[in-house]
Design a protein around this motif. Structure first.
Motif, short mmCIF file in Angstrom:
data_model
loop_
_atom_site.label_atom_id
_atom_site.label_comp_id
_atom_site.label_asym_id
_atom_site.label_seq_id
_atom_site.Cartn_x
_atom_site.Cartn_y
_atom_site.Cartn_z
N ALA A 199 13.37 -4.90 2.86
CA ALA A 199 12.54 -4.78 4.06
C ALA A 199 12.34 -6.15 4.70
O ALA A 199 12.41 -6.29 5.93
CB ALA A 199 11.19 -4.16 3.70
N ALA A 200 12.12 -7.17 3.88
CA ALA A 200 11.93 -8.52 4.42
C ALA A 200 13.20 -9.02 5.09
O ALA A 200 13.15 -9.69 6.13
CB ALA A 200 11.52 -9.47 3.30
N SER A 201 14.36 -8.68 4.51
CA SER A 201 15.62 -9.12 5.11
C SER A 201 15.90 -8.44 6.44
O SER A 201 16.67 -8.95 7.25
CB SER A 201 16.78 -8.83 4.14
N LEU A 202 15.24 -7.29 6.67
CA LEU A 202 15.42 -6.57 7.93
C LEU A 202 14.37 -6.98 8.98
O LEU A 202 14.30 -6.39 10.05
CB LEU A 202 15.34 -5.07 7.69
N GLY A 203 13.55 -7.97 8.64
CA GLY A 203 12.60 -8.48 9.60
C GLY A 203 11.19 -7.96 9.47
O GLY A 203 10.33 -8.27 10.31
N VAL A 204 10.90 -7.19 8.42
CA VAL A 204 9.54 -6.69 8.21
C VAL A 204 8.71 -7.79 7.56
O VAL A 204 9.10 -8.36 6.54
CB VAL A 204 9.55 -5.44 7.30
N ASP A 205 7.58 -8.12 8.17
CA ASP A 205 6.66 -9.09 7.59
C ASP A 205 5.89 -8.39 6.48
O ASP A 205 4.84 -7.79 6.70
CB ASP A 205 5.70 -9.61 8.67
N THR A 206 6.43 -8.43 5.28
CA THR A 206 5.91 -7.62 4.18
C THR A 206 4.49 -7.98 3.81
O THR A 206 3.66 -7.10 3.55
CB THR A 206 6.82 -7.74 2.95
N ARG A 207 4.19 -9.28 3.79
CA ARG A 207 2.84 -9.69 3.41
C ARG A 207 1.82 -9.20 4.43
O ARG A 207 0.77 -8.64 4.06
CB ARG A 207 2.79 -11.21 3.28
N ALA A 208 2.10 -9.39 5.71
CA ALA A 208 1.17 -8.93 6.76
C ALA A 208 1.04 -7.41 6.75
O ALA A 208 -0.06 -6.88 6.94
CB ALA A 208 1.65 -9.41 8.12
N ALA A 209 2.15 -6.70 6.52
CA ALA A 209 2.12 -5.24 6.50
C ALA A 209 1.23 -4.73 5.38
O ALA A 209 0.44 -3.79 5.57
CB ALA A 209 3.53 -4.68 6.36
N LYS A 210 1.34 -5.35 4.19
CA LYS A 210 0.51 -4.93 3.06
C LYS A 210 -0.97 -5.18 3.33
O LYS A 210 -1.82 -4.33 3.03
CB LYS A 210 0.95 -5.66 1.79
N VAL A 211 -1.28 -6.32 3.91
CA VAL A 211 -2.68 -6.65 4.20
C VAL A 211 -3.25 -5.69 5.25
O VAL A 211 -4.38 -5.19 5.12
CB VAL A 211 -2.82 -8.11 4.68
N LYS A 212 -2.48 -5.40 6.29
CA LYS A 212 -2.95 -4.52 7.37
C LYS A 212 -3.23 -3.11 6.86
O LYS A 212 -4.27 -2.52 7.20
CB LYS A 212 -1.92 -4.48 8.49
N VAL A 213 -2.32 -2.57 6.06
CA VAL A 213 -2.53 -1.20 5.58
C VAL A 213 -3.66 -1.17 4.54
O VAL A 213 -4.39 -0.18 4.44
CB VAL A 213 -1.22 -0.61 5.00
N PHE A 214 -3.84 -2.26 3.80
CA PHE A 214 -4.96 -2.35 2.86
C PHE A 214 -6.28 -2.34 3.62
O PHE A 214 -7.23 -1.63 3.23
CB PHE A 214 -4.82 -3.63 2.03
N VAL A 215 -6.36 -3.09 4.70
CA VAL A 215 -7.58 -3.13 5.52
C VAL A 215 -7.84 -1.77 6.16
O VAL A 215 -8.99 -1.28 6.16
CB VAL A 215 -7.47 -4.22 6.61
N LEU A 216 -6.80 -1.13 6.68
CA LEU A 216 -6.98 0.20 7.28
C LEU A 216 -7.48 1.20 6.27
O LEU A 216 -8.40 1.99 6.55
CB LEU A 216 -5.65 0.68 7.88
N SER A 217 -6.91 1.19 5.07
CA SER A 217 -7.35 2.13 4.04
C SER A 217 -8.80 1.86 3.62
O SER A 217 -9.56 2.79 3.35
CB SER A 217 -6.43 2.06 2.82
N ALA A 218 -9.20 0.58 3.61
CA ALA A 218 -10.59 0.23 3.27
C ALA A 218 -11.54 0.71 4.36
O ALA A 218 -12.64 1.20 4.06
CB ALA A 218 -10.71 -1.28 3.08
N VAL A 219 -11.15 0.57 5.63
CA VAL A 219 -11.99 1.03 6.74
C VAL A 219 -12.18 2.54 6.68
O VAL A 219 -13.30 3.05 6.89
CB VAL A 219 -11.37 0.60 8.09
N LEU A 220 -11.11 3.28 6.38
CA LEU A 220 -11.24 4.73 6.25
C LEU A 220 -12.16 5.10 5.09
O LEU A 220 -12.97 6.03 5.19
CB LEU A 220 -9.86 5.37 6.06
N ALA A 221 -12.04 4.37 3.97
CA ALA A 221 -12.92 4.63 2.82
C ALA A 221 -14.37 4.33 3.18
O ALA A 221 -15.29 5.06 2.79
CB ALA A 221 -12.48 3.78 1.63
#
Length: 332
Positions: free
Chosen positions: A206-228
């Motif tokens: 995923a990183a080799s295809l241009g996905v910012d893996t670290r930012a993606a993980k942090v963003k989805v973690f924050v979204l899941s926390a907001v929903l909780a």
């Protein structure tokens, strides 16, 4: 194409919207069919759990990470709304969204360093977070009420409509759940969702295809926390009382089991998993005594025989059977 083929093509193309419409219609009619307050109370609890599980499934099923601490965000949302409305006298609706924003900031602060970890290390870190939050809720008597809990939380209201009975809460809670469901469905079908799916499959690729893996993980973690947090606030205003035991480590593991049973990476399965684990005690009297053993047994059986979850597994089985049926009829 024939008329039947056109119909099947239309249904396959718009099946998500069709399922959502059918589900919304069923939820609208449900209180007219079943008006038992106890039954409505169970379905309302399913709605609250489903919001948490939807966010957690994004983190586990789509981002490919693991969290054993989402009950911490659930508890922060509940106690945050309770303190904001009772202690500081703020209105319930602004308090709920303010608390969700603050919990999102907490998740951001925790996620940036913690999400550098992976696998068992990440699981232990999130478990530690849950333990710390639970201990604070239990020990900080002056603010949280300690072991006695926090009572007197006001109900939500809109104009003269107060959501303090099972029927009105049914429409309120399931309205929020449907909104979260549609949000998650649209998210996973977007470019962000495809990036998360790539991250779950192979982080390096995923990183080799241009996905910012670290930012993606942090963003989805924050979204899941907001929903909780949102689910926790709804829980607090729904029951007018919160207790630290509701947000302990075992609640976090129950939420993970809901994700696994419903299917990791299945948004619809999140609702099923929440419903299944919430209703299970009503089906089994022995459940109260051997709750942890039953949950553990279910988790092991699902991982052994349907590792993709019940909903995804059964859907795949139906698709295979239908493909075989079409092949046999085409050959005939």
């Amino acid at each position: 194409m024939t008329g039947r083929q056109n119909l099947l093509y239309f249904l396959s193309l718009h099946r998500t919207g069709l399922f959502a419409t059918i589900m919304a219609a069923a939820l609208i009619l449900f209180p007219y069919i079943e008006d038992n307050p106890y039954t409505l109370g169970l379905t309302n609890l399913i709605a609250i759990n489903a919001i948490v599980v939807l966010g957690l499934n994004l983190f586990i099923g789509y981002a490919g990470q693991i969290s054993l601490g989402h009950a911490a965000f659930f508890g922060l949302g509940a106690y945050g709304s309770a303190i904001a409305t009772v202690t500081f006298g703020l209105p319930p609706w602004p308090s709920m969204f303010l608390v969700a924003a603050l919990v999102g900031l907490v998740a951001l602060g925790v996620g940036i360093p913690v999400l550098r970890l992976s696998g068992h290390y990440l699981a232990m870190a999130t478990l530690g977070l849950n333990y710390v939050v639970h201990t604070i809720l239990l020990q900080w008597d002056e603010v949280t009420g300690g072991p006695s809990g926090f009572a007197g939380i006001p109900s939500l209201s809109v104009a003269d409509v107060v959501f303090d009975d099972p029927v009105s809460l049914h429409y309120l809670l399931w309205g929020f759940t449907m909104a979260c469901l549609l949000l998650c469905l649209n998210l996973v079908r977007s470019g962000v969702g495809r990036g998360l799916a790539a991250l779950a499959g192979d982080e390096t690729a995923a990183a080799s295809l241009g996905v910012d893996t670290r930012a993606a993980k942090v963003k989805v973690f924050v979204l899941s926390a907001v929903l909780a947090s949102l689910a926790g606030s709804l829980f607090a205003h729904c029951y007018s009382y919160v207790s630290p035991d509701t947000f302990g480590i075992f609640t976090s593991t129950d939420m993970v089991i809901m994700v696994v049973v419903g299917g990791m990476g299945s948004i619809w399965g999140s609702v099923f998993g929440a419903a299944f684990l919430t209703l299970l005690p009503e089906w089994m009297e022995v459940f109260d005594t051997y709750k942890d053993f039953v949950h553990g047994g279910i988790l092991v059986l699902v991982l052994m025989f349907l590792p993709q979850g019940l909903i995804t597994g059964l859907t795949d089985m139906i698709r295979v059977r239908m493909a075989l049926w079409r092949r046999d009829h085409a050959a005939a």
